[in-house]
Design an enzyme around this catalytic site. Structure first.
Site, PDB file in Angstrom:
ATOM      1  NE  ARG A  67      -3.059  -6.986  -4.354  1.00 47.87           N
ATOM      2  CZ  ARG A  67      -3.808  -7.095  -3.284  1.00 47.87           C
ATOM      3  NH1 ARG A  67      -3.288  -7.485  -2.153  1.00 47.87           N
ATOM      4  NH2 ARG A  67      -5.091  -6.815  -3.345  1.00 47.87           N
ATOM      5  CE  LYS A  94     -10.736  -7.118   1.339  1.00 45.23           C
ATOM      6  NZ  LYS A  94      -9.468  -6.410   1.428  1.00 45.23           N
ATOM      7  CB  SER A 105      -4.218  -6.438   4.942  1.00 41.12           C
ATOM      8  OG  SER A 105      -3.959  -5.168   4.405  1.00 41.12           O
ATOM      9  CG  HIS A 147      -1.934  -0.979   1.382  1.00 42.56           C
ATOM     10  ND1 HIS A 147      -2.047  -1.801   2.477  1.00 42.56           N
ATOM     11  CD2 HIS A 147      -2.966  -1.304   0.575  1.00 42.56           C
ATOM     12  CE1 HIS A 147      -3.108  -2.591   2.326  1.00 42.56           C
ATOM     13  NE2 HIS A 147      -3.675  -2.314   1.177  1.00 42.56           N
TER      14      HIS A 147
HETATM   15  P1  ADP Z   1      -9.748  -3.517  -0.525  1.00 43.97           P
HETATM   16  O1  ADP Z   1     -10.627  -3.644   0.642  1.00 43.97           O
HETATM   17  O2  ADP Z   1     -10.167  -2.478  -1.552  1.00 43.97           O
HETATM   18  O3  ADP Z   1      -9.303  -4.827  -1.137  1.00 43.97           O
HETATM   19  P2  ADP Z   1      -7.070  -3.254   0.398  1.00 43.97           P
HETATM   20  O4  ADP Z   1      -6.688  -2.569   1.648  1.00 43.97           O
HETATM   21  O5  ADP Z   1      -6.838  -4.709   0.320  1.00 43.97           O
HETATM   22  O6  ADP Z   1      -8.504  -2.843   0.109  1.00 43.97           O
HETATM   23  O7  ADP Z   1      -6.326  -2.595  -0.827  1.00 43.97           O
HETATM   24  C1  ADP Z   1      -6.503  -1.252  -1.189  1.00 43.97           C
HETATM   25  C2  ADP Z   1      -5.857  -1.016  -2.516  1.00 43.97           C
HETATM   26  O8  ADP Z   1      -4.478  -1.287  -2.425  1.00 43.97           O
HETATM   27  C3  ADP Z   1      -6.401  -1.910  -3.649  1.00 43.97           C
HETATM   28  O9  ADP Z   1      -6.397  -1.139  -4.818  1.00 43.97           O
HETATM   29  C4  ADP Z   1      -5.378  -3.000  -3.740  1.00 43.97           C
HETATM   30  O10 ADP Z   1      -5.333  -3.556  -5.036  1.00 43.97           O
HETATM   31  C5  ADP Z   1      -4.122  -2.236  -3.415  1.00 43.97           C
HETATM   32  N1  ADP Z   1      -3.092  -3.100  -2.870  1.00 43.97           N
HETATM   33  C6  ADP Z   1      -3.184  -3.919  -1.813  1.00 43.97           C
HETATM   34  N2  ADP Z   1      -2.024  -4.569  -1.597  1.00 43.97           N
HETATM   35  C7  ADP Z   1      -1.171  -4.140  -2.581  1.00 43.97           C
HETATM   36  C8  ADP Z   1       0.193  -4.464  -2.936  1.00 43.97           C
HETATM   37  N3  ADP Z   1       0.895  -5.367  -2.260  1.00 43.97           N
HETATM   38  N4  ADP Z   1       0.730  -3.828  -4.000  1.00 43.97           N
HETATM   39  C9  ADP Z   1      -0.001  -2.930  -4.711  1.00 43.97           C
HETATM   40  N5  ADP Z   1      -1.278  -2.601  -4.439  1.00 43.97           N
HETATM   41  C10 ADP Z   1      -1.854  -3.203  -3.396  1.00 43.97           C
END
Ligand code: ADP
Length: 162
Positions: free
Chosen positions: A91, A41, A129, A17
């Protein structure tokens, strides 16, 4: 001023992130990182307020970043903030279908709003996460995967389970 919002659950923020936030902060005048409820989720580990605080501590050195929380449609939130774009990290192909659908819905709600996809850093392609939480529960070292400023607190909090 070109403002973009960067929404997500951030439960907790990872280096994946942070990499997306840092890179998009170079593309826009201001980035608002928005912690939202994701109704698809299961119950989050950290409260909204805790997640906001962890992001603030991880982004202190990026001057044009603000952190906020919201519950509702991100396209409406973006309009209220006068944002021109939503930034999402991509990703893999597995992220793409969901993100593409979200982008089309957001465009329908707010036609002025663009969705900008930033490709994940190869180093963090596998990082989420949920993986961080799983590793913590089983005692693995997560220091490579979460911002250094919050690593200790994240580990303690997940291990204590409260
Ligand atoms: P959501 O609830 O939208 O899945 P996340 O907290 O998992 O929220 O992710 C928020 C954003 O960050 C999304 O666009 C996700 O694709 C991106 N993201 C999460 N992990 C990574 C990573 N390791 N590298 C790049 N982008 C990421």
């Amino acid at each position: 001023m070109k403002i973009a919002v960067c929404p997500g659950s951030f439960d907790p923020i990872t280096n994946g992130h942070l990499d997306i936030i840092r890179r998009s902060a170079k593309l826009f005048d201001k980035i608002i990182v928005v912690v939202g409820k994701n109704y698809n989720k299961s119950t989050p580990c950290f409260t909204l307020a805790e997640r906001v605080e962890l992001i603030k501590r991880s982004t202190t050195e990026i001057k044009n970043v603000e952190v906020d929380m919201f519950d509702g449609l991100i396209a409406d939130y973006a309009r209220r903030q006068n944002a021109v774009a939503i930034v999402k990290g991509l990703r893999a192909v597995s992220d793409f279908e969901y993100e593409f659908q979200q982008a089309l819905i957001n465009k329908k709600i707010n036609p002025e709003l663009e969705t900008v996809f930033v490709t994940a850093n190869a180093e963090y392609m596998f990082l989420s996460s949920s993986i961080v939480k799983q590793m913590c529960i089983f005692g693995s070292d997560i220091s490579e995967f979460v911002p250094i400023e919050i690593c200790h607190d994240v580990v303690e909090r997940i291990k204590s389970g409260s």
